[in-house]
Enzyme design. Structure first.
Site, PDB file in Angstrom:
ATOM      1  N   ASP A 139       8.519 -42.847  13.035  1.00  0.00           N
ATOM      2  CA  ASP A 139       8.363 -43.555  11.765  1.00  0.00           C
ATOM      3  C   ASP A 139       9.607 -43.288  10.902  1.00  0.00           C
ATOM      4  OD1 ASP A 139       5.656 -44.664  10.014  1.00  0.00           O
ATOM      5  OD2 ASP A 139       7.472 -44.107   8.903  1.00  0.00           O
ATOM      6  N   ILE A 140      10.126 -44.330  10.276  1.00  0.00           N
ATOM      7  CA  ILE A 140      11.360 -44.212   9.500  1.00  0.00           C
ATOM      8  C   ILE A 140      11.144 -43.385   8.227  1.00  0.00           C
ATOM      9  CG2 ILE A 140      11.172 -46.252   8.003  1.00  0.00           C
ATOM     10  CD1 ILE A 140      14.026 -47.006   8.938  1.00  0.00           C
ATOM     11  N   ASN A 196      -4.178 -48.369  10.048  1.00  0.00           N
ATOM     12  CA  ASN A 196      -4.393 -48.970   8.739  1.00  0.00           C
ATOM     13  C   ASN A 196      -4.668 -50.457   8.971  1.00  0.00           C
ATOM     14  OD1 ASN A 196      -3.887 -46.564   7.363  1.00  0.00           O
ATOM     15  ND2 ASN A 196      -1.685 -46.928   7.343  1.00  0.00           N
ATOM     16  N   GLY A 210      -3.902 -50.047   3.473  1.00  0.00           N
ATOM     17  CA  GLY A 210      -2.608 -49.391   3.549  1.00  0.00           C
ATOM     18  C   GLY A 210      -1.658 -49.960   4.584  1.00  0.00           C
ATOM     19  N   GLN A 211      -2.024 -51.093   5.201  1.00  0.00           N
ATOM     20  CA  GLN A 211      -1.146 -51.688   6.219  1.00  0.00           C
ATOM     21  C   GLN A 211      -0.050 -52.509   5.554  1.00  0.00           C
ATOM     22  OE1 GLN A 211      -3.111 -54.280   9.064  1.00  0.00           O
ATOM     23  NE2 GLN A 211      -1.267 -54.429  10.343  1.00  0.00           N
ATOM     24  N   HIS A 264      -0.270 -51.073  14.904  1.00  0.00           N
ATOM     25  CA  HIS A 264       0.405 -49.826  15.255  1.00  0.00           C
ATOM     26  C   HIS A 264      -0.540 -48.666  15.035  1.00  0.00           C
ATOM     27  CE1 HIS A 264       1.319 -51.100  11.148  1.00  0.00           C
ATOM     28  NE2 HIS A 264       1.247 -49.817  10.798  1.00  0.00           N
ATOM     29  N   LEU A 265      -0.455 -47.734  15.951  1.00  0.00           N
ATOM     30  CA  LEU A 265      -1.260 -46.517  15.866  1.00  0.00           C
ATOM     31  C   LEU A 265      -0.353 -45.404  15.354  1.00  0.00           C
ATOM     32  CD1 LEU A 265      -3.827 -44.880  16.462  1.00  0.00           C
ATOM     33  CD2 LEU A 265      -3.061 -44.693  18.838  1.00  0.00           C
ATOM     34  N   HIS A 266      -0.732 -44.803  14.225  1.00  0.00           N
ATOM     35  CA  HIS A 266       0.017 -43.663  13.702  1.00  0.00           C
ATOM     36  C   HIS A 266      -0.414 -42.402  14.449  1.00  0.00           C
ATOM     37  CE1 HIS A 266       1.573 -45.521   9.863  1.00  0.00           C
ATOM     38  NE2 HIS A 266       0.546 -46.320  10.067  1.00  0.00           N
TER      39      HIS A 266
HETATM   40  P1  5GP Z   1       1.442 -49.161   7.817  1.00  0.00           P
HETATM   41  O1  5GP Z   1       1.465 -48.746   6.379  1.00  0.00           O
HETATM   42  O2  5GP Z   1       1.687 -50.650   8.007  1.00  0.00           O
HETATM   43  O3  5GP Z   1       0.225 -48.678   8.566  1.00  0.00           O
HETATM   44  O4  5GP Z   1       2.625 -48.374   8.494  1.00  0.00           O
HETATM   45  C1  5GP Z   1       3.891 -48.917   8.682  1.00  0.00           C
HETATM   46  C2  5GP Z   1       4.816 -47.774   8.946  1.00  0.00           C
HETATM   47  O5  5GP Z   1       6.009 -48.308   9.459  1.00  0.00           O
HETATM   48  C3  5GP Z   1       5.175 -46.966   7.700  1.00  0.00           C
HETATM   49  O6  5GP Z   1       4.792 -45.618   7.874  1.00  0.00           O
HETATM   50  C4  5GP Z   1       6.687 -47.133   7.571  1.00  0.00           C
HETATM   51  O7  5GP Z   1       7.335 -45.948   7.183  1.00  0.00           O
HETATM   52  C5  5GP Z   1       7.089 -47.567   8.973  1.00  0.00           C
HETATM   53  N1  5GP Z   1       8.250 -48.441   9.028  1.00  0.00           N
HETATM   54  C6  5GP Z   1       8.490 -49.513   8.233  1.00  0.00           C
HETATM   55  N2  5GP Z   1       9.624 -50.136   8.607  1.00  0.00           N
HETATM   56  C7  5GP Z   1      10.112 -49.412   9.659  1.00  0.00           C
HETATM   57  C8  5GP Z   1      11.276 -49.575  10.472  1.00  0.00           C
HETATM   58  O8  5GP Z   1      12.090 -50.477  10.323  1.00  0.00           O
HETATM   59  N3  5GP Z   1      11.443 -48.651  11.468  1.00  0.00           N
HETATM   60  C9  5GP Z   1      10.554 -47.630  11.676  1.00  0.00           C
HETATM   61  N4  5GP Z   1      10.844 -46.789  12.684  1.00  0.00           N
HETATM   62  N5  5GP Z   1       9.444 -47.468  10.936  1.00  0.00           N
HETATM   63  C10 5GP Z   1       9.233 -48.357   9.934  1.00  0.00           C
END
Ligand code: 5GP
Ligand code: ZN
Length: 116
Positions: free
Chosen positions: A30-31, A87, A93-94, A100-102
């Protein structure tokens, strides 16, 4: 799917720290990590969210979990435990509309935060 960040990562068009690349799933760091160890596991197929899944997409979820389990074992975070989080929708929170699975873990003292 055009303009999907995670589809771009899956296709190799966008840079990411990839930790696993399997037939069905790709996993990368995750970035903006929310835990000492934070990986995202995504299906190669674009499905916007759990809420958008169709009947035939159910096996994808098992593949994501299996991929996360292997990464947890390989990294050693399985020894202290980890979180697996989906999420769903903005209110959940998505922010990226590609399932995607965290995979979160690696906290000190074996005490993860109550909420992610
Ligand atoms: P969400 O909030 O949709 O469940 O999680 C999305 C996740 O993707 C966030 O934790 C965010 O930091 C990560 N993310 C967003 N853009 C990028 C990207 O360009 N590269 C990577 N590696 N992670 C990303
Ligand atoms: Zn996508």
């Amino acid at each position: 799917m055009t303009n999907c960040i995670f589809c771009s990562i899956v296709k190799g068009e966008r840079q990411a720290d990839i930790v696993a690349s399997k037939e069905e799933c790709v996993a990368f760091k995750d970035i903006q990590p929310k835990a000492p160890f934070h990986i995202l596991v995504v299906p190669r197929k674009h499905v916007a969210s759990v809420a958008e899944m169709e009947d035939g997409d159910a096996p994808l979820i098992g593949q994501l979990i299996r991929c996360a389990k292997v990464i947890a074992e390989e990294s050693g975070i399985d020894k202290t435990g980890y979180k697996l989080v989906f999420n769903v929708g903005r209110g959940g929170g998505q922010i990226i509309d590609h399932i995607h699975l965290h995979l979160l873990g690696g906290w000190n003292n074996n005490e993860p935060p109550a909420n992610i």
